[in-house]
Design a protein around this motif. Sequence first.
Motif, short mmCIF file in Angstrom:
data_model
loop_
_atom_site.label_atom_id
_atom_site.label_comp_id
_atom_site.label_asym_id
_atom_site.label_seq_id
_atom_site.Cartn_x
_atom_site.Cartn_y
_atom_site.Cartn_z
N THR B 4 -3.71 -10.27 -7.39
CA THR B 4 -4.01 -9.83 -8.61
C THR B 4 -3.68 -8.49 -8.74
OG1 THR B 4 -6.18 -9.29 -7.55
CG2 THR B 4 -6.14 -10.92 -9.21
N ILE B 5 -2.58 -8.22 -9.82
CA ILE B 5 -2.23 -6.88 -10.01
C ILE B 5 -3.10 -6.40 -11.20
CG2 ILE B 5 -0.29 -5.46 -11.04
CD1 ILE B 5 1.55 -7.41 -9.72
N ASN B 6 -4.22 -5.41 -10.96
CA ASN B 6 -5.26 -5.01 -11.71
C ASN B 6 -4.55 -4.05 -12.71
OD1 ASN B 6 -7.49 -4.07 -13.09
ND2 ASN B 6 -8.82 -4.70 -11.38
N LYS B 7 -4.51 -4.34 -13.86
CA LYS B 7 -3.92 -3.40 -14.92
C LYS B 7 -4.49 -2.02 -15.11
CE LYS B 7 -1.81 -6.65 -18.46
NZ LYS B 7 -2.85 -7.50 -18.78
N TRP B 8 -6.11 -2.13 -14.68
CA TRP B 8 -6.70 -0.85 -14.94
C TRP B 8 -6.42 0.03 -13.68
CZ3 TRP B 8 -8.30 0.60 -19.22
CH2 TRP B 8 -8.60 -0.25 -20.20
N PHE B 10 -3.55 0.19 -12.18
CA PHE B 10 -2.47 0.94 -12.54
C PHE B 10 -2.55 2.09 -13.55
CE2 PHE B 10 1.80 1.26 -13.12
CZ PHE B 10 2.45 1.40 -14.42
N VAL B 11 -3.45 1.84 -14.63
CA VAL B 11 -3.61 2.93 -15.39
C VAL B 11 -4.41 4.13 -14.88
CG1 VAL B 11 -4.89 3.75 -17.46
CG2 VAL B 11 -3.71 1.59 -17.53
N VAL B 12 -5.23 4.06 -13.99
CA VAL B 12 -5.95 5.04 -13.38
C VAL B 12 -4.95 5.91 -12.39
CG1 VAL B 12 -7.54 5.67 -11.62
CG2 VAL B 12 -8.28 4.17 -13.59
N ILE B 13 -4.24 5.05 -11.70
CA ILE B 13 -3.23 5.58 -10.92
C ILE B 13 -2.33 6.42 -11.57
CG2 ILE B 13 -1.59 5.48 -9.05
CD1 ILE B 13 -3.17 3.16 -8.00
N CYS B 14 -1.64 5.86 -12.61
CA CYS B 14 -0.54 6.72 -13.52
C CYS B 14 -1.15 7.89 -13.79
CB CYS B 14 -0.10 5.73 -14.58
SG CYS B 14 1.01 4.90 -13.95
N ALA B 580 -1.99 2.90 -2.10
CA ALA B 580 -1.00 2.09 -1.15
C ALA B 580 -1.44 0.48 -1.63
CB ALA B 580 -1.28 2.63 0.27
N LYS B 581 -2.74 0.13 -1.59
CA LYS B 581 -3.14 -1.16 -1.86
C LYS B 581 -2.51 -1.71 -3.23
CE LYS B 581 -7.36 -3.61 -1.62
NZ LYS B 581 -8.89 -3.39 -1.63
N PHE B 582 -2.53 -0.87 -4.14
CA PHE B 582 -2.01 -1.31 -5.23
C PHE B 582 -0.28 -1.66 -5.06
CE2 PHE B 582 -1.62 -1.80 -9.72
CZ PHE B 582 -0.29 -1.21 -10.13
N LEU B 583 0.16 -0.51 -4.62
CA LEU B 583 1.66 -0.73 -4.51
C LEU B 583 1.98 -1.88 -3.62
CD1 LEU B 583 2.85 2.91 -3.67
CD2 LEU B 583 3.20 1.52 -5.78
N SER B 584 1.10 -2.13 -2.64
CA SER B 584 1.56 -3.11 -1.73
C SER B 584 1.35 -4.72 -2.39
CB SER B 584 0.49 -3.42 -0.67
OG SER B 584 0.32 -2.18 -0.02
N ARG B 585 0.45 -4.78 -3.45
CA ARG B 585 0.47 -5.85 -4.31
C ARG B 585 1.52 -6.09 -5.25
NH1 ARG B 585 -5.90 -5.07 -5.71
NH2 ARG B 585 -6.85 -6.17 -4.08
N LEU B 586 2.39 -5.14 -5.35
CA LEU B 586 3.53 -5.19 -6.39
C LEU B 586 4.60 -6.14 -5.74
CD1 LEU B 586 3.99 -1.52 -7.93
CD2 LEU B 586 3.24 -3.58 -9.11
N PHE B 587 4.56 -5.86 -4.39
CA PHE B 587 5.99 -6.76 -4.01
C PHE B 587 5.32 -8.00 -3.39
CE2 PHE B 587 8.47 -3.14 -4.46
CZ PHE B 587 7.89 -1.93 -4.35
N PRO B 588 6.41 -8.80 -3.54
CA PRO B 588 6.33 -10.17 -2.70
C PRO B 588 5.68 -10.07 -1.32
CG PRO B 588 8.59 -10.03 -3.25
CD PRO B 588 7.85 -8.96 -3.71
N ALA B 589 4.45 -10.73 -0.98
CA ALA B 589 4.13 -10.61 0.27
C ALA B 589 4.99 -10.92 1.53
CB ALA B 589 2.72 -11.25 0.59
N ASP B 590 5.80 -11.81 1.24
CA ASP B 590 6.63 -11.72 2.51
C ASP B 590 7.88 -10.88 2.64
OD1 ASP B 590 6.44 -15.30 1.71
OD2 ASP B 590 6.42 -13.86 0.31
N SER B 591 7.96 -10.20 1.75
CA SER B 591 8.96 -9.06 2.12
C SER B 591 8.26 -7.89 2.93
CB SER B 591 9.76 -8.68 0.67
OG SER B 591 8.53 -7.86 0.11
N LEU B 592 7.04 -7.91 2.73
CA LEU B 592 6.41 -6.84 3.59
C LEU B 592 5.77 -7.02 4.82
CD1 LEU B 592 3.95 -5.74 0.60
CD2 LEU B 592 6.17 -4.74 1.47
N VAL B 593 5.49 -8.55 4.85
CA VAL B 593 4.83 -8.82 6.24
C VAL B 593 5.62 -9.83 6.79
CG1 VAL B 593 2.86 -9.68 7.47
CG2 VAL B 593 2.68 -8.31 5.62
N CYS B 594 6.23 -9.87 8.02
CA CYS B 594 7.07 -11.06 8.50
C CYS B 594 5.80 -11.54 9.42
CB CYS B 594 8.16 -10.47 9.53
SG CYS B 594 8.85 -11.85 10.08
#
Lengths: 295, 599
Positions: B4-8, B10-14, B580-594
């Motif tokens: 889930t990419i929580n829009k809120w 994103f807003v808070v962080i920005c 960091a959690k938010f950013l981690s969710r932005l990318f497809p998981a397989d690209s981050l974790v092998c």
Amino acid sequence: MNQFTQLRTGACYLAAVLVVLSVVSLAIKGLNLGLDFTGGQLVEFSTSARVDQAMMQKSLTNLDISDATITASADAQRWTLRMQDTPDQNLDLDILSQQLGVDVQALDSVYIGSQVGADMLEQGGLALLVAAIAIMLYLSVRFEWRQAIGALTALIHDVLIVLGLFAWFELPFDLTVMAAILAIIGYSLNDSIVVGDRIRELLQAKHPLPINQSINLAVKSTFTRTLITSGTTLATITSIYLLAGKPLEGFSLALLVGVIAGTVSSISLSATLPSMLGLDAEYYFRKDKLTGLEE
Amino acid sequence: MKKTINKWHFVVICITTIILALSALPTFYGKHPVVSMQGASVDTELPSISSIKASLKDSQFDVATIRITDNKMFIQPSSNNADIAQLREHLSQDFGKPFAIHIDEVEASPRWLQAMGFNAIKLGLDLNGGVLFELHVDLPSAINERMQGMEEELRLVFQQERIRGLNAEFDADMHINVSYRNDVAYNKLKVILKTKFPDLNIIKETPNSVRLAWGASKLADFEQALMQQSVSIMRNRIESLGITEAAISRQGKQDIRIELPGIKDPQQAAKIIGSTATLDVFSLAKNGLNANVLTNKQGQAIAVNKKPVFSGHNIQNATAGTDEYGIPMVNLVLDSQGGDKMSRFSKANIGQAMVTVLSEYQQDIEGKLKKHSEVINVATIQAQLGNRFSITNMPSAHAAQELAMLIRAGSLNAPVSIIEQRTIDSSLGEENVHSGFAALVLGLAITLTFMALWYRKLGLIANASLVINLLCLLGLMAWLPGVVLTLPGIAGLVLTIGMAVDTNVLVFERIKQQAQQNRSPAAAIESGYQRALTTILDANITTMICAVILFSMGNGPVKGFAITLSLGLITSMFSGVFVAKFLSRLFPADSLVCQKEAL
């Protein structure tokens, strides 16, 4: 497995020896208390040209300044004068300049009344005491008593080693070094807690391994994290030591030694001591039965 | 597991990041020293820009900008190294009295940033250069002096009421002992105490004497008032030096801490701040009793009555002037109490002399404070005076001005001594800033490189959160009032990098382990963050405890370290976990974790 246990236990005894050495060096040499704690006057000035140490000493005596220590930088152009808190001694840089025949520029001057210094020392000691008590309380809430003692012993070990080092090499101990020690306490605890957390997790498992095996596994699985964190912290502290100049020398040195000692002690002391005291998975099992579900 | 990419989020962080980053921005622009000029009264018109330029044309000062805002003029020299104190002197000489001319600092950041209310981080003394004083107010001395005054008042009352058999003695331990000869005297004493001296309590009684002292709450009130008065007097003195950026605070029960950034002449500052001059006016003593013998500048001995007609704290204002013959004099305005006393005294003593005495507290060989008094003026009372009168026949205009300034600086009711003094040359301060930031940059570079290499894509996320962490930390420090950056504070910033990395590492190691246990990459990431949280909290709370303890006991520079450490812990929790959690969710998981990652 056994080998690793032996290594851990060996490290414990080594740590004990280091602590004894530190205490001895503190007892014999005592801490070289800085201006913040003794009071007195410190004047830093630069001269436009090299001045011979003997010549500087003579000029100072001519100015009626006795009972003072004057040190020079490597290029003999930056000087530090330290005197006791006596009301009549005053360094007039203009007169000194005339006597030496070179331009003298004031850089930094500190005057601290001796009462203030004594107060600061008292406060410092009090702060350490309060920190120790607060941490004891926190640990006894999070862990069972053997692990808490293990962490506390590791803490005391780290602090004593840093103090012993400062006493042995007669490095100045001022307020920033005391700040570094409080930071070390924080770090050392972090390390011990991370390992302690993992030990607890393993002991709470459905079929826990024998105690030594659990501990070894806990240490190994947290090893990467410990290395990386200590590594990056050491890298940043080394940058401070190399670049931030004299004011933070004692501070960064204390942190360097403290972090290394903290890392080693978290693996040896705080991990091994509990088992020496009789830590067992039973404790966590009992707790389970009594309180239902432990988190 | 659903990502889930929580829009809120994103807003808070920005919003947080942008606001704090803007808050941090002015710091990078730095500050310019300037001279500010303002009319002493509301309707004084500022001099024209051309007149200022003309005044500075032949001087060493090259003016970069002259700006006028809100009826206040800011004159900025082209070079930051120009001697700003000299510039102020020069302008004071040319334009003088009608204007309040101060040394000030303006931010070099663009106007729109300043308009939003964002200011640069305040720099501590060890980075700015300047002077620090810590003053100790000798409250017991002041109390003893008051007690002495009360003893004399008691004697006076005994005399006036014609009571025999009572004798009042002051002992230096803040007590007054009154001995009585018989019961009649004792009863009369009690009545007097009740009616005229309600603040004095009887603390001890023996068969023929009583010991009097002030009650605890009255004592506390008096001490509080003394401290407040001392602080405001210090404020006045600092203003008279032309400094606006001073920080004055009370330390503990009896100390005052003064920080003067950017001062070039610490000796002068020490002299004015440490001055303990008090002014009293006495009448000439007719006989030897009840008299003090003081000397004047020429060494002549003058006997004055012990009790002053009025004291310095009754003086409201003092200005230098000349009388109708052009002879310098000092005009004094007294408050109502002083006016009363003066009026009564002068009416009864027309044709008699009035002696003005200046006293100073100096430290003797043992470090104790002793009072040195000198007669500065003997004048004849011509007529009944009210609350306005003058000290005439001053030796010179300069002497008149100096006396007026000394009186205006405020006479202290309690002697003050300097117990701590630190001077840091501003060039040393600049050096410290540079070396501190060099260490910061190096530490940051090493950490960023390592994380990118070791953790690859995840490492880049950690790096991004680290940069956001530092920006937020700087922004927070600039925004919170009372936060000052010192050299140990910069060291704290460097340490924060290490701790922030720890947070990330704890999470990433957990993720790796979860991946090893054959969970899907997305699940591994989520549970990694979740499981690491308790350990992260534990670690940060213990460090926070130490930082708080350090904050409570440290002094200036060390306090800076404690603040940076505590704030850094908060921001690294925010960036290391939330961002960091938010950013981690932005990318497809397989690209981050092998999934095949082995420990």
